[in-house]
Design an enzyme around this catalytic site. Structure first.
Site, PDB file in Angstrom:
ATOM      1  N   SER A 103       0.828  -1.203   0.000  1.00  0.00           N
ATOM      2  CA  SER A 103       0.000   0.000   0.000  1.00  0.00           C
ATOM      3  C   SER A 103       0.866   1.258   0.000  1.00  0.00           C
ATOM      4  O   SER A 103       1.614   1.504  -0.937  1.00  0.00           O
ATOM      5  CB  SER A 103      -0.954  -0.029   1.194  1.00  0.00           C
ATOM      6  OG  SER A 103      -1.844   1.064   1.163  1.00  0.00           O
ATOM      7  N   ASP A 253      -3.163   6.272  -3.375  1.00  0.00           N
ATOM      8  CA  ASP A 253      -2.029   5.670  -2.680  1.00  0.00           C
ATOM      9  C   ASP A 253      -1.388   4.626  -3.580  1.00  0.00           C
ATOM     10  O   ASP A 253      -1.792   4.442  -4.737  1.00  0.00           O
ATOM     11  CB  ASP A 253      -2.443   5.105  -1.315  1.00  0.00           C
ATOM     12  CG  ASP A 253      -3.399   3.924  -1.415  1.00  0.00           C
ATOM     13  OD1 ASP A 253      -3.974   3.676  -2.500  1.00  0.00           O
ATOM     14  OD2 ASP A 253      -3.595   3.230  -0.396  1.00  0.00           O
ATOM     15  N   ASP A 255      -1.225   1.316  -3.943  1.00  0.00           N
ATOM     16  CA  ASP A 255      -1.974   0.236  -4.581  1.00  0.00           C
ATOM     17  C   ASP A 255      -3.318   0.704  -5.101  1.00  0.00           C
ATOM     18  O   ASP A 255      -4.131  -0.102  -5.543  1.00  0.00           O
ATOM     19  CB  ASP A 255      -2.140  -0.959  -3.634  1.00  0.00           C
ATOM     20  CG  ASP A 255      -2.891  -0.613  -2.356  1.00  0.00           C
ATOM     21  OD1 ASP A 255      -2.907   0.564  -1.962  1.00  0.00           O
ATOM     22  OD2 ASP A 255      -3.460  -1.535  -1.735  1.00  0.00           O
ATOM     23  N   ASP A 257      -6.098   1.745  -3.906  1.00  0.00           N
ATOM     24  CA  ASP A 257      -7.413   1.430  -3.358  1.00  0.00           C
ATOM     25  C   ASP A 257      -7.975   2.580  -2.536  1.00  0.00           C
ATOM     26  O   ASP A 257      -9.134   2.559  -2.131  1.00  0.00           O
ATOM     27  CB  ASP A 257      -7.386   0.135  -2.535  1.00  0.00           C
ATOM     28  CG  ASP A 257      -6.482   0.214  -1.310  1.00  0.00           C
ATOM     29  OD1 ASP A 257      -5.682   1.159  -1.200  1.00  0.00           O
ATOM     30  OD2 ASP A 257      -6.576  -0.693  -0.456  1.00  0.00           O
TER      31      ASP A 257
END
Length: 474
Positions: A103, A253, A255, A257
């Site tokens: 992340s 961010d 990743d 999500d």
């Protein structure tokens, strides 16, 4: 066989995070792949495997595939994906899967977000620690002899176009007024998903002019950390919004999500405001289809404006603790239409109860593009209170620090609850604060909110001074 890796160091409450080469390596990932299949009884079934742009993600995906196929699973390699692409694929194909990502963590980290079939979450309470323990056994003792069971197969599938098309079905942006938007992907997966969903690289053009910042996929994060929760990492986006006279800015961010929103003045719109805005839209949509009192999930750190707007719109607000596994489980149990967190995770029933920053961003674009007000005026309605934002303190004795804060307020008219960390609320409703140990980092997290800055700021300063006695502040 490795005796160096202790998986207790990298398995957290609802995902896996570790330092590459120290607490996670390819041998450990192979053992985790085998344990994933065995614990979830996936021999003979499809398992989806993808990863983000971090330097170790491709190697780790291959290692996981080796372990999973050795135990009989048929691995479908998804290649480069965002985390919400995994959730989409897991829901659409009703298959368990993993995405390799850490992340927003720095480049030396990697990790795993896992999903059962149908994008159902895996947490410490629903099998994650069972996977850890079996993987540790395999890592220490070696994988078991496969016997007569056939090894699984490996195939490849690209889900980006299907993902983009599905999101466009959920929120139609084709008829909005033209908008100019700046998007900061932070060299993360948003650099791939944004052109596919909002641009014209995969589907038809939308009435959006996209100004890209840092769309090059680079897991070393050469421009700034891919953590938009930190104000420092929004400065480039804010400057670009003002420079280009854009209608808004979006920051993803690593990743992709989570999504953060900047208005036309270069000022952030809080995740609580986004939660309230999207909740009102989703309530209206399902009410039009005949659904009564739709449930909206919000964690205990979102603004108290969220349940107020939900109730005013005819929905039913339900408060829960922080964390995607817990909220997804509550979404399913309640049949909730939408859920939001202070950290900019947004969950949708129509997205398999999973979180997707891109879909939340599309709701904001639809709301903004469906009327003539600027985002600053549209968003102000949803931010009636003053929030401190999340402030982290590196504290060795988190319980002791929290106890000192509770003691500080013991002679004042307050309520104290412990749903998730410790929440102290003024009896007259004028302010609240929460102290919560992080599940993924060595911090005690502080959040607070008041009717005015004059109310909450002195309380914030007093609490942080108590928490940070003889500690290192962050």
């Amino acid at each position: 066989m490795s005796e160096q890796i202790d998986l207790n160091q990298s398995f957290k409450a609802y995902d896996v995070r570790g330092v590459v080469g120290e607490t996670l390596d390819a041998e450990a990932i192979e053992a985790i792949g085998a344990a994933f299949v065995d614990v979830l009884s996936l021999s003979g079934k499809d398992v989806l495997v993808g990863g983000d742009m971090r330097p170790s993600s491709a190697e780790f995906a291959q290692a996981f595939a080796r372990g999973a196929t050795y135990r009989g699973a048929n691995v479908v390699m998804l290649g480069l994906i965002s985390t919400d692409e995994l959730y989409f694929a897991s829901g659409k194909f009703n298959a368990a899967g993993v995405v390799f990502t850490a992340s927003h963590n720095p480049a030396q980290y990697n990790g795993i977000k896992m999903s059962k079939a149908g994008a159902r979450p895996i947490s410490s309470a629903t099998g994650l620690f069972d996977i850890r323990d079996l993987a540790q056994q395999y890592l220490d003792e070696g994988l078991p002899v496969s016997g007569d069971a056939p090894q699984g197969s490996i195939s490849e599938r690209d889900v980006l176009a299907d993902y983009a098309a599905y999101l466009r079905e959920l929120v139609d942006l084709s008829a909005i007024r033209p908008l100019k938007i700046v998007v900061d992907a932070g060299n993360g997966m948003g650099g791939m998903t944004t052109p596919a969903v909002l641009g014209g690289t995969v589907l038809a053009e939308l009435p959006l002019e996209i100004i890209p910042l840092y769309f090059e996929l680079d897991g070393t994060f050469p421009n700034h950390p891919a953590n938009p929760l930190e104000p420092e990492n929004l400065k480039d986006l804010q400057a670009a919004v003002l420079e280009h006279g854009a209608d808004l800015g979006l920051a993803f961010d690593g990743d992709a999500d989570r999504c953060f929103v900047i208005d036309e003045r270069g000022l952030p719109l809080s995740p609580s405001a986004i939660t309230a805005l999207v909740a009102v839209r989703e309530i209206a949509r399902v009410q039009a289809a005949g659904e009564q009192s739709p449930v909206i999930i919000h964690n205990l750190i979102t603004s108290k404006a969220v349940p107020e707007f939900v109730a005013k719109a005819g929905g039913t607000p339900v408060m829960t603790r922080v964390g995607h596994s817990f909220i997804k489980a509550e979404m399913a149990a309640q049949g909730a239409v939408f859920g939001g967190e202070h950290s900019a995770h947004y969950y949708f029933r129509d997205f398999y109860n999973a979180d997707t920053g891109m879909l939340a961003a599309m709701h904001v674009l639809a709301a903004l593009g469906g009327q003539d007000l600027p985002l600053s005026e549209l968003g102000a309605e949803y931010e009636p209170y003053v929030a401190t934002g999340e402030i982290n303190s590196e504290v060795e004795d988190k319980a002791g620090a929290t106890a000192r804060v509770v003691s500080h307020f013991q002679d004042q008219p307050v309520d104290v609850t412990t749903m998730d960390g410790t929440t102290i609320s003024a009896a007259d409703g004028s302010w609240w604060i929460n102290l919560r140990p992080s599940n993924t980092e060595p911090y005690l997290r502080f959040n607070g909110e008041g009717r005015t800055a004059q109310i909450i700021e002195p309380i914030r300063d007093a609490v942080l001074a108590i928490v940070r006695e003889n500690t290192v502040a962050n």
